[in-house]
Design a protein around this motif. Sequence first.
Motif, PDB file in Angstrom:
ATOM      1  N   ALA A 133      65.959  41.690  89.240  1.00  0.00           N
ATOM      2  CA  ALA A 133      65.400  42.554  88.188  1.00  0.00           C
ATOM      3  C   ALA A 133      64.526  43.671  88.718  1.00  0.00           C
ATOM      4  O   ALA A 133      64.025  44.486  87.939  1.00  0.00           O
ATOM      5  N   GLY A 134      64.323  43.734  90.028  1.00  0.00           N
ATOM      6  CA  GLY A 134      63.540  44.825  90.591  1.00  0.00           C
ATOM      7  C   GLY A 134      62.206  44.356  91.128  1.00  0.00           C
ATOM      8  O   GLY A 134      61.880  43.169  91.128  1.00  0.00           O
ATOM      9  N   VAL A 135      61.406  45.314  91.582  1.00  0.00           N
ATOM     10  CA  VAL A 135      60.101  45.020  92.170  1.00  0.00           C
ATOM     11  C   VAL A 135      59.043  44.997  91.070  1.00  0.00           C
ATOM     12  O   VAL A 135      58.803  46.022  90.422  1.00  0.00           O
ATOM     13  N   PRO A 136      58.384  43.863  90.830  1.00  0.00           N
ATOM     14  CA  PRO A 136      57.359  43.799  89.793  1.00  0.00           C
ATOM     15  C   PRO A 136      56.142  44.657  90.133  1.00  0.00           C
ATOM     16  O   PRO A 136      55.615  44.580  91.246  1.00  0.00           O
ATOM     17  N   ILE A 137      55.719  45.459  89.176  1.00  0.00           N
ATOM     18  CA  ILE A 137      54.544  46.317  89.375  1.00  0.00           C
ATOM     19  C   ILE A 137      53.382  45.901  88.488  1.00  0.00           C
ATOM     20  O   ILE A 137      52.253  46.366  88.689  1.00  0.00           O
ATOM     21  N   ALA A 138      53.616  45.039  87.512  1.00  0.00           N
ATOM     22  CA  ALA A 138      52.553  44.557  86.636  1.00  0.00           C
ATOM     23  C   ALA A 138      53.045  43.324  85.912  1.00  0.00           C
ATOM     24  O   ALA A 138      54.250  43.149  85.695  1.00  0.00           O
ATOM     25  N   VAL A 139      52.109  42.467  85.532  1.00  0.00           N
ATOM     26  CA  VAL A 139      52.444  41.274  84.755  1.00  0.00           C
ATOM     27  C   VAL A 139      51.498  41.197  83.572  1.00  0.00           C
ATOM     28  O   VAL A 139      50.321  41.513  83.678  1.00  0.00           O
ATOM     29  N   ASN A 140      52.049  40.815  82.427  1.00  0.00           N
ATOM     30  CA  ASN A 140      51.223  40.625  81.242  1.00  0.00           C
ATOM     31  C   ASN A 140      51.636  39.336  80.553  1.00  0.00           C
ATOM     32  O   ASN A 140      52.691  38.768  80.832  1.00  0.00           O
ATOM     33  N   SER A 141      50.793  38.859  79.665  1.00  0.00           N
ATOM     34  CA  SER A 141      51.077  37.641  78.923  1.00  0.00           C
ATOM     35  C   SER A 141      50.417  37.734  77.555  1.00  0.00           C
ATOM     36  O   SER A 141      49.690  38.692  77.275  1.00  0.00           O
ATOM     37  N   ILE A 142      50.652  36.750  76.702  1.00  0.00           N
ATOM     38  CA  ILE A 142      50.115  36.811  75.345  1.00  0.00           C
ATOM     39  C   ILE A 142      48.973  35.812  75.146  1.00  0.00           C
ATOM     40  O   ILE A 142      48.872  34.805  75.839  1.00  0.00           O
ATOM     41  N   GLY A 143      48.110  36.151  74.194  1.00  0.00           N
ATOM     42  CA  GLY A 143      47.006  35.282  73.821  1.00  0.00           C
ATOM     43  C   GLY A 143      46.669  35.519  72.359  1.00  0.00           C
ATOM     44  O   GLY A 143      47.424  36.162  71.617  1.00  0.00           O
ATOM     45  N   ILE A 144      45.510  35.019  71.937  1.00  0.00           N
ATOM     46  CA  ILE A 144      45.055  35.143  70.552  1.00  0.00           C
ATOM     47  C   ILE A 144      43.783  35.971  70.528  1.00  0.00           C
ATOM     48  O   ILE A 144      42.847  35.705  71.294  1.00  0.00           O
ATOM     49  N   ILE A 145      43.718  36.969  69.671  1.00  0.00           N
ATOM     50  CA  ILE A 145      42.503  37.736  69.473  1.00  0.00           C
ATOM     51  C   ILE A 145      42.068  37.552  68.022  1.00  0.00           C
ATOM     52  O   ILE A 145      42.898  37.556  67.110  1.00  0.00           O
ATOM     53  N   TYR A 146      40.768  37.354  67.819  1.00  0.00           N
ATOM     54  CA  TYR A 146      40.303  37.064  66.460  1.00  0.00           C
ATOM     55  C   TYR A 146      38.853  37.487  66.271  1.00  0.00           C
ATOM     56  O   TYR A 146      38.089  37.629  67.247  1.00  0.00           O
ATOM     57  N   SER A 300      41.889  50.658  86.043  1.00  0.00           N
ATOM     58  CA  SER A 300      41.934  51.810  85.133  1.00  0.00           C
ATOM     59  C   SER A 300      42.959  51.671  84.022  1.00  0.00           C
ATOM     60  O   SER A 300      42.799  52.242  82.944  1.00  0.00           O
ATOM     61  N   LEU A 301      44.022  50.891  84.259  1.00  0.00           N
ATOM     62  CA  LEU A 301      45.088  50.751  83.268  1.00  0.00           C
ATOM     63  C   LEU A 301      45.146  49.359  82.649  1.00  0.00           C
ATOM     64  O   LEU A 301      46.009  49.078  81.833  1.00  0.00           O
ATOM     65  N   ASN A 302      44.221  48.476  83.038  1.00  0.00           N
ATOM     66  CA  ASN A 302      44.200  47.106  82.521  1.00  0.00           C
ATOM     67  C   ASN A 302      45.538  46.401  82.745  1.00  0.00           C
ATOM     68  O   ASN A 302      46.043  45.689  81.891  1.00  0.00           O
ATOM     69  N   GLU A 303      46.117  46.599  83.933  1.00  0.00           N
ATOM     70  CA  GLU A 303      47.369  45.947  84.296  1.00  0.00           C
ATOM     71  C   GLU A 303      47.104  44.936  85.403  1.00  0.00           C
ATOM     72  O   GLU A 303      46.527  45.273  86.437  1.00  0.00           O
ATOM     73  N   ALA A 304      47.512  43.704  85.199  1.00  0.00           N
ATOM     74  CA  ALA A 304      47.328  42.685  86.219  1.00  0.00           C
ATOM     75  C   ALA A 304      48.196  42.998  87.432  1.00  0.00           C
ATOM     76  O   ALA A 304      49.365  43.362  87.290  1.00  0.00           O
ATOM     77  N   PRO A 305      47.654  42.858  88.634  1.00  0.00           N
ATOM     78  CA  PRO A 305      48.395  43.212  89.849  1.00  0.00           C
ATOM     79  C   PRO A 305      49.465  42.182  90.197  1.00  0.00           C
ATOM     80  O   PRO A 305      49.377  41.007  89.829  1.00  0.00           O
ATOM     81  N   THR A 306      50.471  42.633  90.922  1.00  0.00           N
ATOM     82  CA  THR A 306      51.496  41.744  91.460  1.00  0.00           C
ATOM     83  C   THR A 306      51.370  41.624  92.981  1.00  0.00           C
ATOM     84  O   THR A 306      52.107  40.864  93.592  1.00  0.00           O
ATOM     85  N   ASN A 307      50.449  42.384  93.564  1.00  0.00           N
ATOM     86  CA  ASN A 307      50.170  42.309  94.998  1.00  0.00           C
ATOM     87  C   ASN A 307      49.107  41.234  95.217  1.00  0.00           C
ATOM     88  O   ASN A 307      47.995  41.330  94.697  1.00  0.00           O
TER      89      ASN A 307
END
Length: 354
Positions: A133-146, A300-307
């Motif tokens: 699928a290619g080289v991952p540059i960021a990872v995200n996941s889901i949660g609950i905000i309330y 700066s972009l709130n993206e979790a690193p893959t490195n």
Amino acid sequence: MKKIVYATLGLCALVLGACGNSEANTSSSTVNGKEDTLVVSTFGLSEDIVKKDIIQPFESENDVKITLDIGNSSDRFTKMKNNPNSGIDVIELAQNNATQGAQDDLFVKLTEENVPNIAQLTDNAKEVLDSGAGVPIAVNSIGIIYDEAKVGHKISDWSDLWAEDLKGKIAIPDISVTAGPLFLYVAGDYAKTPVVKDDGKAAFKALEELKPNIVKTYSKSSDLANMFQSGEVSVAVVADFGVDMIKASTPDATYVVPESGTYANFNTVNIPKTSQNQELALKFINYRISEQSQKTKATSLNEAPTNKEVVLTDEESANKTYGEIANRAKPVDFTLINQQMTSWVDQWNNLMNN
């Protein structure tokens, strides 16, 4: 994470980002035998920050000019796939579209030999790379905000969303956006029948049980932020990259990732086989996953690193799929998701619109 297995894919739209359909109007050019322009197809979120923190440093270091092709993942993928003359040299996509492209043999094979910084990827990111699928540059996941003041109590687990006292208070992502299928997996867990066991049948029954609590569905994080600000909702399922936007409008909002776990999506980068500037494209990808670049965009972009070499403080890692949260973020089968999406959209529309 467990190894993700990929098989025959069906094309579907699973995106969460700004929309845009404009064609890239500049393709690779050559000056004195040197290709000096790179066309990068990417997401339309935080474009000014992307240019300042990612694009401009690479341009300066390599004496090149980058032209951006902006839009959501599905639109850009479809355009690239259907138009061999699109001029795209590098394309950043959500994992489902990248998986489809790999199945269709659209991309250049990326290895440590041509992208040395692949050696620095996390184990989970390498699994995605190994899938094609290619080289991952960021990872995200889901949660609950309330909003605890409006809810009246704490929320700590996914099962809490089904509580009767949350009737008419919850927003969930539409099934057709990135976070939608991830939450369907959560619904399958609540039903005690994983999505992969029955193609989501039990999960949809769990959503039907949840429906009285659902007041809104959404396709954009900005829409969700407005819902919180206006008081339309007080609880939502959200991808972590949208948390800061919501907290900007609702500072007292609390974000929680249940201890029971969450589900992850990787954004990846690829080089189309039609690229006319593959050498420079390889340099760009190597730069995108370098420790320095990954650290910069994480803050700066709130993206979790893959490195894996990137180290974040507690403050820097807040609301990201990093550390302990990354450890309990489970994979989803994007092959299954792509194959089932047409059916799932029909089931979703019948459930939510009736």
